[in-house]
Scaffold this active site. Structure first.
Site, mmCIF file in Angstrom:
data_model
loop_
_atom_site.group_PDB
_atom_site.id
_atom_site.type_symbol
_atom_site.label_atom_id
_atom_site.label_comp_id
_atom_site.label_asym_id
_atom_site.label_seq_id
_atom_site.Cartn_x
_atom_site.Cartn_y
_atom_site.Cartn_z
ATOM 1 N N ARG A 17 33.355 61.494 72.036
ATOM 2 C CA ARG A 17 32.671 60.984 70.849
ATOM 3 C C ARG A 17 31.670 59.903 71.247
ATOM 4 N NH1 ARG A 17 31.167 56.705 67.527
ATOM 5 N NH2 ARG A 17 33.109 55.651 68.067
ATOM 6 N N ASP A 18 32.123 58.699 71.428
ATOM 7 C CA ASP A 18 31.201 57.612 71.743
ATOM 8 C C ASP A 18 30.526 57.822 73.085
ATOM 9 O OD1 ASP A 18 30.051 55.252 70.767
ATOM 10 O OD2 ASP A 18 31.306 54.013 72.056
ATOM 11 N N HIS A 209 37.744 48.161 71.276
ATOM 12 C CA HIS A 209 36.704 49.064 71.773
ATOM 13 C C HIS A 209 35.594 48.203 72.373
ATOM 14 C CE1 HIS A 209 34.060 52.662 71.733
ATOM 15 N NE2 HIS A 209 33.103 51.759 71.534
ATOM 16 N N HIS A 211 32.266 47.607 75.261
ATOM 17 C CA HIS A 211 31.187 48.184 76.070
ATOM 18 C C HIS A 211 30.948 47.268 77.269
ATOM 19 C CE1 HIS A 211 29.432 51.364 73.272
ATOM 20 N NE2 HIS A 211 30.481 50.879 72.633
ATOM 21 N N CYS A 242 25.852 53.387 71.309
ATOM 22 C CA CYS A 242 25.609 53.689 69.899
ATOM 23 C C CYS A 242 24.133 53.974 69.664
ATOM 24 C CB CYS A 242 26.060 52.510 69.024
ATOM 25 S SG CYS A 242 25.704 52.745 67.268
ATOM 26 N N ASN A 251 30.053 52.593 77.561
ATOM 27 C CA ASN A 251 31.389 52.094 77.316
ATOM 28 C C ASN A 251 31.974 51.530 78.610
ATOM 29 O OD1 ASN A 251 32.347 53.057 74.468
ATOM 30 N ND2 ASN A 251 31.233 54.791 75.307
#
Length: 312
Positions: A17-18, A209, A211, A242, A251
């Site tokens: 996903r990310d 979460h 980065h 993002c 990430n």
């Protein structure tokens, strides 16, 4: 360090996903399924496998529901899908999703750029998202993006994060994800906010979460775990970012988090499998490998059990 080792078995890998959403390429469904099944078989407790974001805005997520259809119900019990509205919850539920990550940004400016509404609008819609989740026997997380800084408005007041976490309209979320969307936070800051959220919502599971934009990804993850986070996010090779947050780069690498924390299932053989999986994925995507652990694993220090021989 014993607390880190005990807690960090709960890595959630967010590659699918990310990790993928900035690449501009739709990875074939069968490749996504291979990645998911490999990571689950290794012992990664949870994954993010896709998003209900509009495919015209985030093309790499276009086949997310095809991935859901290919996985078994047992596999899906360990897999989360990103949603931002009750309508997206309903559509995902029809496709078989049972774990929903309901995301909003603490900053209004970013929430408008990312979702097209204010943070208050997103909070106000959450009870309906919770109701739809409960109807299918699912689980829902409250994910708070830009919990530390906003690309448009700058620093975010921690009290705003705590207010949303304590809002009764979010009570049906069993988990809270605190996101350093831009990777600008530092360890003491992460520790303080995670500890405050833990104190204010003691019955919920808390995820962090992060980065690695400013090189603090692993340090921030360890700080979050030390403050009481139950799990931390990472992606293979540090892939991701993002598309609606200028300055949000990769990430924190899953390999780096795992090498720092050493959950019981993470062995040299597991690392070797993960390094191979990462290199094939990033070669296919034309993306750089940002994992220092993966780089170290390909070194010539043969006496170190974690070194992985290069393929012939």
């Amino acid at each position: 360090m014993s607390d880190f080792v005990t807690t960090a078995g709960a890595l959630r890998d967010v590659t699918l996903r990310d990790g993928l959403q900035l690449t501009g390429k739709v990875l074939p469904t069968e490749h996504k399924v291979e990645i998911a099944r490999t990571l689950l078989a290794l012992g990664v407790p949870e994954l993010e496998i896709g998003s209900m974001a509009r495919p015209d805005l985030v093309p790499p997520m276009a086949n997310s529901m095809d991935v859901v259809a290919a996985l078994t119900p047992e596999e899906l019990q360990r897999c989360w899908v990103w949603v931002a509205t009750p309508r997206q919850v309903a559509r995902a539920a029809e496709a078989g999703v049972r774990k929903f990550q309901y995301c909003l940004s603490v900053s209004d400016a970013h929430n408008k750029a990312n979702i097209g509404r204010t943070a208050e609008d997103s909070v106000a819609a959450m009870p309906e998202a919770i109701r739809l989740t409960e109807e299918v026997g699912g689980s829902i997380q409250l994910c708070l993006a830009t919990s530390f800084t906003c690309p448009f408005d700058g620093p975010v007041d921690p009290e705003r994060v705590l207010a949303i976490a304590a809002d009764p309209r979010t009570d049906g979320a069993a988990d809270i994800v605190i996101a350093d969307t831009l990777g600008q936070a530092y360890p003491a800051q992460v520790h303080a906010l995670i500890a405050a959220v833990r104190s204010g919502t003691p019955l919920r599971r808390i995820l962090f979460h992060g980065h690695d934009t400013w090189g603090m990804g692993v340090a921030n993850s360890l700080a979050a775990l030390a403050a009481g986070a139950d799990a931390v996010d990472g992606s293979l090779g540090g892939l991701g970012g993002c598309p609606f947050a200028p300055g949000a780069s990769g990430n924190t690498a899953s390999e780096d988090i795992l090498f720092a924390t050493r959950p019981g299932w993470f062995t040299p053989a597991a690392l070797a499998t993960m390094v191979d999986l990462t290199e094939r994925l990033l070669t296919d995507l034309g993306e750089p490998n940002r994992s220092r652990t993966a780089e170290g694993a390909r070194s010539e220090a043969r006496a170190f059990e974690w070194v992985v021989a290069r393929p012939e």
